[in-house]
Design an enzyme around this catalytic site. Structure first.
Site, PDB file in Angstrom:
ATOM      1  N   GLY A 186      39.006  41.827  47.983  1.00  0.00           N
ATOM      2  CA  GLY A 186      39.317  41.744  46.554  1.00  0.00           C
ATOM      3  C   GLY A 186      38.393  42.561  45.675  1.00  0.00           C
ATOM      4  O   GLY A 186      38.792  43.007  44.607  1.00  0.00           O
ATOM      5  N   GLU A 187      37.160  42.749  46.100  1.00  0.00           N
ATOM      6  CA  GLU A 187      36.195  43.352  45.186  1.00  0.00           C
ATOM      7  C   GLU A 187      35.667  44.708  45.615  1.00  0.00           C
ATOM      8  O   GLU A 187      35.283  45.524  44.783  1.00  0.00           O
ATOM      9  CB  GLU A 187      35.050  42.352  44.949  1.00  0.00           C
ATOM     10  CG  GLU A 187      35.622  41.203  44.147  1.00  0.00           C
ATOM     11  CD  GLU A 187      34.760  39.978  44.027  1.00  0.00           C
ATOM     12  OE1 GLU A 187      34.000  39.907  43.068  1.00  0.00           O
ATOM     13  OE2 GLU A 187      34.890  39.075  44.860  1.00  0.00           O
ATOM     14  N   GLY A 204      47.856  37.238  42.242  1.00  0.00           N
ATOM     15  CA  GLY A 204      48.616  38.482  42.270  1.00  0.00           C
ATOM     16  C   GLY A 204      48.190  39.302  43.472  1.00  0.00           C
ATOM     17  O   GLY A 204      48.617  40.439  43.662  1.00  0.00           O
ATOM     18  N   THR A 205      47.346  38.692  44.288  1.00  0.00           N
ATOM     19  CA  THR A 205      46.682  39.398  45.376  1.00  0.00           C
ATOM     20  C   THR A 205      47.478  39.382  46.677  1.00  0.00           C
ATOM     21  O   THR A 205      47.279  40.230  47.527  1.00  0.00           O
ATOM     22  CB  THR A 205      45.336  38.716  45.643  1.00  0.00           C
ATOM     23  OG1 THR A 205      45.558  37.298  45.652  1.00  0.00           O
ATOM     24  CG2 THR A 205      44.338  39.041  44.557  1.00  0.00           C
ATOM     25  N   GLY A 228      36.466  40.089  53.113  1.00  0.00           N
ATOM     26  CA  GLY A 228      37.162  40.114  51.827  1.00  0.00           C
ATOM     27  C   GLY A 228      37.519  41.524  51.406  1.00  0.00           C
ATOM     28  O   GLY A 228      36.843  42.488  51.752  1.00  0.00           O
ATOM     29  N   GLY A 230      43.026  37.497  37.354  1.00  0.00           N
ATOM     30  CA  GLY A 230      41.902  36.648  36.954  1.00  0.00           C
ATOM     31  C   GLY A 230      40.621  37.455  36.888  1.00  0.00           C
ATOM     32  O   GLY A 230      39.943  37.478  35.879  1.00  0.00           O
TER      33      GLY A 230
HETATM   34 MO1  MOS Z   1      35.641  37.408  41.451  1.00  0.00          MO
HETATM   35  S1  MOS Z   1      34.616  38.397  39.968  1.00  0.00           S
HETATM   36  O1  MOS Z   1      34.399  36.584  42.276  1.00  0.00           O
HETATM   37  O2  MOS Z   1      36.805  36.440  40.749  1.00  0.00           O
END
Ligand code: MOS
Length: 735
Positions: free
Chosen positions: A701-702, A464-465, A699, A236
């Protein structure tokens, strides 16, 4: 040993590799029809007419929707300032064209092929008006975006002018980043099904609850008339955080043809109507004393936005607090262009902003003749200088140390072009990474069934995480059952409500709710056993019972025990259930919460051809508690890979005359493939954070993408002596 932290395999891995995992376009639905979107071919103007006669007469065609005949939707109120991108959609309600690639018609047919064929037979006439497609022109009309809660558009602390004038060294440079488009392997896709006034959307989304709210608002129906279902997402990265036009167009088309409708956004259509990272121009001005102490940091960021709607890439946030500068000033401005509405893309703000800040810091280090790591340590912020708050935890010093050591940074010679392997120029560069720690309210439920299996639910998402896997671990740990007994279910508005899976906050938000639901279930079972005359545990205090491996036993007397499943049997076989809700308190008022990291990159540059290879990257991160070492490391690795793509390849080329993306496909829009990626060494430093949330997980993810492009640019400078301030760093800029 606790299951938390262990790198167990993905619980959904088998389904994925066997094709058993159904993505949004794959649900078998009876009487399915197929829709395709037709996109505008001019960047600005109005549609004079669309002749649909030929298309409508083609075989299998069920409907052709245009602004001329599309059902009228309830008039939408103006979205509040700062509403998420995608609040304004293109739903065939008027004939205005705001960008090239805007949905202007939908063709529905029995088969996808028939729909695509008919879509090519629409005759569209436009009245074009002049378009703003040149960033330089757009910059002549800058606008100030509205401030967000806790995030003012501009900021200022200390005496910037004084700090600049006292500085022994100054840096002043402009950095630019291009438009980048999300390219998840699974494009956006929606199947819309109406049953009476009830709408079901099988939609690839990062936020089932958000898609539900948006659909309810669009069609003027109650939210409980909309169900959004999304068990799997094939990536996503922010683009699926808010629903775009195609979701509502699928629902609208389904209503018109009175059949289920599938609408898959084509790969080429991923470049335009479904968001992008905006282009940015960032002016960095730094002042430092001779010892490297920053006296002034000024970061003025301009990012492009659309005419249809606004989105801000908050690039300069990173410069407010990453270093303990005496003074800091930041601004953000919009430059409107006739392009699709930009949106969140992995680490929105930090990814682009850190390229500018961390490149500028490297340039300053050379001016000061200081080691870049040393310069950062010299300005290490022990507390958040902007908010004046302590950090809930911060292991950045340790990240620098670990990453530098694993990389072998001490062997670096500072002089550009001083390191070689044969003819090849070798460059080593580094940068800091950071991303805020977010959390939102979340709900979950847990139920123990008669066969001993446990079903845990929350309406969250797995992009997918690894959400399926880590939530299974959290539930198994809290309940005291083997992970193999837990089935975690997600991706449905019929389940307990969870927030958007964005902002790196799924584990921090949903994890505590899952933990609380599983704990509540365990306590319920213990109380049932203690009160049950037929239980071997009868009469014991519930608080004295321990849960392990699916059994309850008396602490200190393990032979007195009963299987949890036996309690369900005596409950008449009815599952025993518990619900929970978990929400942040006011800890953000007391602490500044961020994940931090350090990333080191080695480049090999061919001195004649300018080609760049990246044999290795080392990153170390402080992300609180890592719930699963395997999926967690994969997330960070993926972030680093994307950072390399951002640094070396990614750029949406926009035709200055037509406003069309020229490389709208995966052949011409380059992202890294395996052959582009060398060794990536990711480690996570031990970090205990009692403040961020009950799990202590920040987090992940980023943060992986943050800093990579800067570290790469810094390495390229070290290798070649050429400073590239314009992403991506391609061969033409080096020779
Ligand atoms: Mo992330 S860019 O906050 O899905």
């Amino acid at each position: 040993m606790s299951i938390i932290g262990q790198g167990i395999d993905r619980t959904d891995g088998f389904l994925k590799v066997t094709g058993g995992a159904l993505y949004s376009a794959e649900h078998p639905i009876d009487k399915l029809s197929h829709a395709v979107m037709v996109l505008s071919t001019i960047p600005s103007g109005t549609i004079s007419s669309i002749d649909t006669a030929a298309a409508s007469a083609m075989p299998g065609v069920l409907a052709v929707l245009t602004p001329q005949n599309a059902p009228r939707l309830p008039k939408q109120e103006k979205p509040p300032p700062g509403a998420p991108a995608g609040a304004k959609l293109s739903l065939l309600q008027d004939n205005v064209v705001h960008y090239n690639g805007q949905p202007i018609a939908v063709v529905v047919a029995e088969s996808l092929e028939q729909a695509r064929d008919a879509a090519r037979h629409l005759a569209v006439r436009y009245a074009a008006t002049p378009a703003v497609l040149d960033f330089r022109k757009a910059k002549q009309n800058l606008r100030k975006p509205p401030s967000q809660p806790e995030k003012p558009t501009d900021s200022s602390r200390g005496n910037l002018a004084g700090g600049m004038s006292r500085a022994a060294q100054r840096m002043d440079a402009v950095y630019t980043t291009p438009v980048e488009n999300h390219n998840p392997m699974e494009p956006h896709a929606t199947i819309a099904v109406w049953e009476g006034d009830q709408l079901t959307l099988h939609d690839s989304t990062q936020y089932v609850g958000g898609a539900r709210k948006a659909a309810a608002k669009t069609f003027g129906i109650a939210p409980d008339k909309v169900r959004v279902h999304c068990p799997f997402v094939g990536g996503g990265f922010g683009s699926k955080g808010t629903p775009w036009s195609h979701v509502m167009l699928a629902a609208m088309a389904s209503k018109v043809v009175a059949r289920p409708v599938k609408l898959v956004v084509e790969r080429q259509q991923m470049f335009g109507p479904v968001g992008a990272r905006p282009m940015t121009e960032q002016h960095l001005r730094l002042g430092a004393a001779r010892d490297g102490k920053l006296t002034a940091v000024q970061h003025d960021s301009i990012s492009h936005t659309a005419f249809l709607d606004d989105f801000l890439e908050p690039c300069a946030l990173v410069s407010r607090s990453l270093y303990n500068a005496e003074s800091a000033r930041t601004t953000h401005r919009y430059a409107s262009m006739h392009l699709g509405v930009p949106t969140y893309m992995r680490a929105p703000g930090e990814a682009s902003g850190s390229f500018a800040l961390e490149s500028a810091l490297d340039e300053l280090a050379y001016k000061l003749k200081m080691d870049p790591v040393q310069l950062r340590l010299q300005n290490y912020a022990e507390t958040d200088p902007e908010k004046n708050l302590p950090y809930s935890s911060k292991s950045l010093r340790e990240c620098y140390r670990v990453a530098a050591e694993r990389f072998g940074w001490a062997r670096r010679t500072a002089e550009p072009r001083s390191m070689r392997e044969g003819k090849t120029l070798v460059g080593w560069g580094m940068a800091t990474a950071t991303y805020p720690t977010n959390r939102q309210k979340s709900k979950a439920s847990a139920a123990l069934h008669a066969d001993g299996s446990v079903v845990v639910r929350s309406g969250t998402h797995d992009l997918g995480t690894g959400t399926y896997t880590v939530m299974t671990q959290i539930a198994a740990d809290a309940l005291g059952v083997p992970v193999t007994k837990v089935r975690f279910e997600l991706g449905d508005t019929a389940m307990p409500e969870a927030p958007v899976s964005g902002g790196s906050m799924t584990v921090a938000s949903v994890g505590p709710a899952v933990h609380a639901a599983a704990t509540a279930l365990r306590e319920k079972l213990a109380a049932m056993a203690a009160a049950d005359q037929r239980s071997p545990l009868k009469g014991s205090a519930a608080a004295d019972l321990v849960a392990e491996n699916g059994w309850l036993s008396v602490r200190g007397a393990p032979e007195r025990r009963e299987a949890m499943a036996a309690l369900v049997a005596r409950n008449g076989g009815k599952p025993v259930e518990a619900d929970s809700e978990s929400a942040p308190g006011d800890e953000k008022k007391q602490y500044s919460m961020h994940a931090f990291g350090a990333v080191f990159v080695e480049v090999h540059v061919d001195p004649e051809l300018g080609t760049i290879r990246v044999p290795r990257v080392v990153g170390a991160y402080g992300v609180g508690k890592l719930i699963n070492k395997k999926t967690g490391h994969s997330q960070l690795l993926g972030g680093v890979v994307w950072g390399l793509g951002m640094g070396l390849m990614e750029k949406t080329e926009i035709d200055g005359r037509t406003g069309r993306a020229l490389n709208a496909n995966l052949a011409d829009y380059h992202v890294p493939v395996n052959a582009d990626i060398g060794e990536i060494d990711v480690s996570v430093v031990e970090e205990n954070d009692p403040h961020v949330n009950p799990l202590g997980a920040k987090g992940i993810g980023e943060i992986g993408i943050v800093g990579v492009a800067a570290a790469l640019a810094n390495a390229v400078y070290h290798a070649t002596g050429k400073r590239i301030r314009d992403l991506p760093i391609t061969v033409d800029k080096l020779v």
